[in-house]
Design a protein around this motif. Structure first.
Motif, PDB file in Angstrom:
ATOM      1  N   LEU A 236      -1.877   8.089   3.108  1.00  0.00           N
ATOM      2  CA  LEU A 236      -2.133   7.075   2.090  1.00  0.00           C
ATOM      3  C   LEU A 236      -0.867   6.339   1.654  1.00  0.00           C
ATOM      4  O   LEU A 236      -0.934   5.167   1.264  1.00  0.00           O
ATOM      5  CB  LEU A 236      -2.794   7.723   0.865  1.00  0.00           C
ATOM      6  CG  LEU A 236      -4.155   8.398   1.097  1.00  0.00           C
ATOM      7  CD1 LEU A 236      -4.681   9.004  -0.186  1.00  0.00           C
ATOM      8  CD2 LEU A 236      -5.150   7.405   1.681  1.00  0.00           C
ATOM      9  N   VAL A 237       0.289   7.012   1.721  1.00  0.00           N
ATOM     10  CA  VAL A 237       1.518   6.444   1.156  1.00  0.00           C
ATOM     11  C   VAL A 237       2.360   5.737   2.207  1.00  0.00           C
ATOM     12  O   VAL A 237       2.926   4.659   1.948  1.00  0.00           O
ATOM     13  CB  VAL A 237       2.335   7.553   0.461  1.00  0.00           C
ATOM     14  CG1 VAL A 237       3.724   7.034   0.077  1.00  0.00           C
ATOM     15  CG2 VAL A 237       1.602   8.050  -0.771  1.00  0.00           C
ATOM     16  N   LEU A 238       2.495   6.318   3.405  1.00  0.00           N
ATOM     17  CA  LEU A 238       3.386   5.735   4.395  1.00  0.00           C
ATOM     18  C   LEU A 238       3.116   4.254   4.702  1.00  0.00           C
ATOM     19  O   LEU A 238       4.069   3.469   4.797  1.00  0.00           O
ATOM     20  CB  LEU A 238       3.338   6.546   5.699  1.00  0.00           C
ATOM     21  CG  LEU A 238       4.139   7.846   5.725  1.00  0.00           C
ATOM     22  CD1 LEU A 238       3.963   8.552   7.058  1.00  0.00           C
ATOM     23  CD2 LEU A 238       5.620   7.586   5.450  1.00  0.00           C
ATOM     24  N   PRO A 239       1.859   3.829   4.853  1.00  0.00           N
ATOM     25  CA  PRO A 239       1.630   2.408   5.126  1.00  0.00           C
ATOM     26  C   PRO A 239       2.058   1.488   4.000  1.00  0.00           C
ATOM     27  O   PRO A 239       2.277   0.287   4.224  1.00  0.00           O
ATOM     28  CB  PRO A 239       0.116   2.327   5.339  1.00  0.00           C
ATOM     29  CG  PRO A 239      -0.307   3.723   5.663  1.00  0.00           C
ATOM     30  CD  PRO A 239       0.610   4.597   4.894  1.00  0.00           C
ATOM     31  N   LEU A 240       2.191   2.045   2.780  1.00  0.00           N
ATOM     32  CA  LEU A 240       2.550   1.216   1.642  1.00  0.00           C
ATOM     33  C   LEU A 240       4.038   1.189   1.395  1.00  0.00           C
ATOM     34  O   LEU A 240       4.493   0.615   0.402  1.00  0.00           O
ATOM     35  CB  LEU A 240       1.830   1.758   0.387  1.00  0.00           C
ATOM     36  CG  LEU A 240       0.302   1.884   0.517  1.00  0.00           C
ATOM     37  CD1 LEU A 240      -0.292   2.433  -0.771  1.00  0.00           C
ATOM     38  CD2 LEU A 240      -0.323   0.544   0.873  1.00  0.00           C
ATOM     39  N   LEU A 241       4.840   1.816   2.274  1.00  0.00           N
ATOM     40  CA  LEU A 241       6.280   1.862   2.114  1.00  0.00           C
ATOM     41  C   LEU A 241       6.956   1.150   3.280  1.00  0.00           C
ATOM     42  O   LEU A 241       7.527   1.790   4.163  1.00  0.00           O
ATOM     43  CB  LEU A 241       6.770   3.309   2.014  1.00  0.00           C
ATOM     44  CG  LEU A 241       6.248   4.117   0.824  1.00  0.00           C
ATOM     45  CD1 LEU A 241       6.742   5.552   0.905  1.00  0.00           C
ATOM     46  CD2 LEU A 241       6.666   3.498  -0.497  1.00  0.00           C
ATOM     47  N   PRO A 242       6.907  -0.155   3.332  1.00  0.00           N
ATOM     48  CA  PRO A 242       7.458  -0.897   4.489  1.00  0.00           C
ATOM     49  C   PRO A 242       8.968  -0.781   4.604  1.00  0.00           C
ATOM     50  O   PRO A 242       9.539  -1.130   5.619  1.00  0.00           O
ATOM     51  CB  PRO A 242       7.039  -2.344   4.223  1.00  0.00           C
ATOM     52  CG  PRO A 242       6.844  -2.411   2.745  1.00  0.00           C
ATOM     53  CD  PRO A 242       6.335  -1.071   2.324  1.00  0.00           C
TER      54      PRO A 242
END
Length: 444
Positions: free
Chosen positions: A432-438
């Motif tokens: 859930l978090v990795l895609p939101l941390l570019p």
């Protein structure tokens, strides 16, 4: 603990149950012991030790005639064939591996959830209509997670996508386990049994896959001798079909869906073989870990801080030992001599303690790399996994210490089942978090 809980914990320990009965007599609680024993006999039909105690104390025992579990083979085979076909279509002729650089996006995103939905369908069919709603909720959660991953990182081939491909099947498996274990008495014990059964299912699926690939290889060889060369690309289609079909076939082969995970037969078959293998590996693993910590660590202390490959080996070792610790205490508690029982306990607890030390060392190494080289998706994932395994090992150790006057194997099993969901929570958080941390780029 209540008398019922104590009896359930000792239902495979003749000496422990005898001590518990004498303690009840000394405390004037024999009537309460008898009542609790009757409840345990009803809750665990077929347990010979509890039934023997019931006869000893003059309690009535009603035994149902033994019957072979209904595996629902037509449903299993039909669903497996369908899952295999869909899996092959998702692969699209590309390698069926969890690698976005090699596999089709539809496959690496869809394979894990697809297999999980097939397993849930089988469980719902077998247990209808008792627990279907739990399986429906789990299926909806799996679909939502898969859609989120597909929409956020489905078109990527970087480290974030690779981590997503590795963690999505794990999260789907965990959601199946949650739906299966919740609602039964003592969910922690059910979760532990689910972990052990999952290892058995994976090994069974690997045996099926190996046998199938051997058959396909022989078929290619026979046709090659006859002068007919079959296209090698078909092997990828066969492998993709097997990746979708075999998990359900493996589950149906070793799991009786008519009873909870903790009530599965662990006295024969691959479960027994797996337990024997784990106990044979126990002293070897203890020796290897002692060599790690007493020789390799002092001599090559800076290796994992400087070389990523060494750190990977450390973390793979930690994961393998945790699987070993889970399996090695499975099955019935055999009647051992006092010395043999003590040696087994010291070996298991010693291996767990050494693994905890190795985990702290690996965490220090990856944390050092993180501060020195910066934050990347891989380092974030590894730090989280090291923290998670550290919490699991430490929490299990604390519960064992607090319950040191109780039988240790039931406490270890229940503690493992209680804290294992932490791993699933971290895997879900990564998805859930990795895609939101570019800002996280790069490897290592």
């Amino acid at each position: 603990m209540t008398w019922k809980e104590n009896i359930e914990a000792l239902r495979d320990d003749p000496a422990g149950l005898e001590r518990l009965y004498r303690s009840a007599q000394a405390e004037g609680e024999e009537a309460a012991f008898r009542e609790a024993l009757g409840q345990c006999v009803a809750g665990h039909p077929g347990n010979l030790l509890l039934e023997a105690w019931a006869h000893r104390l003059g309690l009535a025992v009603e035994r149902e005639p033994e019957s072979r579990p209904d595996r629902h083979w037509p449903m299993i085979i039909g669903t497996s064939v369908l899952l295999g076909v869909v899996s092959a279509l998702l692969a699209g002729g590309r390698p069926p591996v969890p690698d976005p650089n090699e596999a089709s996006t539809l496959f690496w995103v869809g394979w894990g959830p697809l297999v999980a939905l097939g397993l849930l369908a089988y469980l719902a069919w077998s247990e209808r209509p008792r627990r279907v709603m739990r399986y429906v909720v789990a299926a909806a959660a799996i679909v939502l997670v898969a859609l989120f991953v597909g929409l956020t990182i489905g078109d990527r081939t970087d480290d974030v996508a690779v981590l997503g491909a590795l963690h999505l099947p794990f999260v789907a498996w965990a959601l199946v386990g949650g739906a299966l274990c919740l609602g039964y008495p003592n969910p922690a014990r059910q979760a532990y049994a689910y972990l052990v059964k999952s290892v058995e299912v994976v090994l069974t699926g690997g045996i099926f896959f190996g046998a199938g690939m051997a058959f396909v290889g022989l078929t290619y060889g026979i046709f090659l001798v006859l002068g007919v060369e079959l296209p090698e690309e078909d092997l990828q289609v066969v492998a993709a079909w097997a990746a979708g079909a075999l998990p359900l076939l493996a589950l149906g082969s070793v799991y009786d869906a008519s009873v909870p995970p903790a009530a599965q037969d662990e006295r024969a078959g691959l479960t027994r073989t797996l337990r024997i293998l784990a106990r044979l590996l126990l002293p070897l693993a203890l020796g290897v870990l002692l060599v790690y910590l007493l020789w390799f660590l002092p001599v090559y202390f800076r290796k994992p801080f400087e070389e990523r490959e060494v750190l990977i080996v450390y973390n793979v070792t930690i994961l393998a030992i945790m699987v070993l610790l889970t399996v090695v205490v499975s099955g019935p508690v055999e009647a051992r001599t006092g010395r043999g029982k003590a040696l087994f306990r010291y070996a298991v607890l010693g291996l767990g303690g050494l693994t905890l030390i190795l985990n702290v060392y690996a965490l220090a190494a990856v944390a050092s790399r993180l501060f020195a080289l910066g934050l990347t998706p891989n380092r974030l994932a590894v730090v989280g996994w090291n923290v998670t395994t550290l919490l699991i090992l430490a929490s299990v150790g604390v519960r064992l210490w607090k319950a040191r006057r109780q039988p240790w194997i039931p406490v270890l099993r229940a503690s493992t089942g209680l804290f294992a969901p932490l791993a699933a929570l971290w895997a879900l958080l990564l998805l859930l978090v990795l895609p939101l941390l570019p800002v996280l780029t790069g490897g290592g």
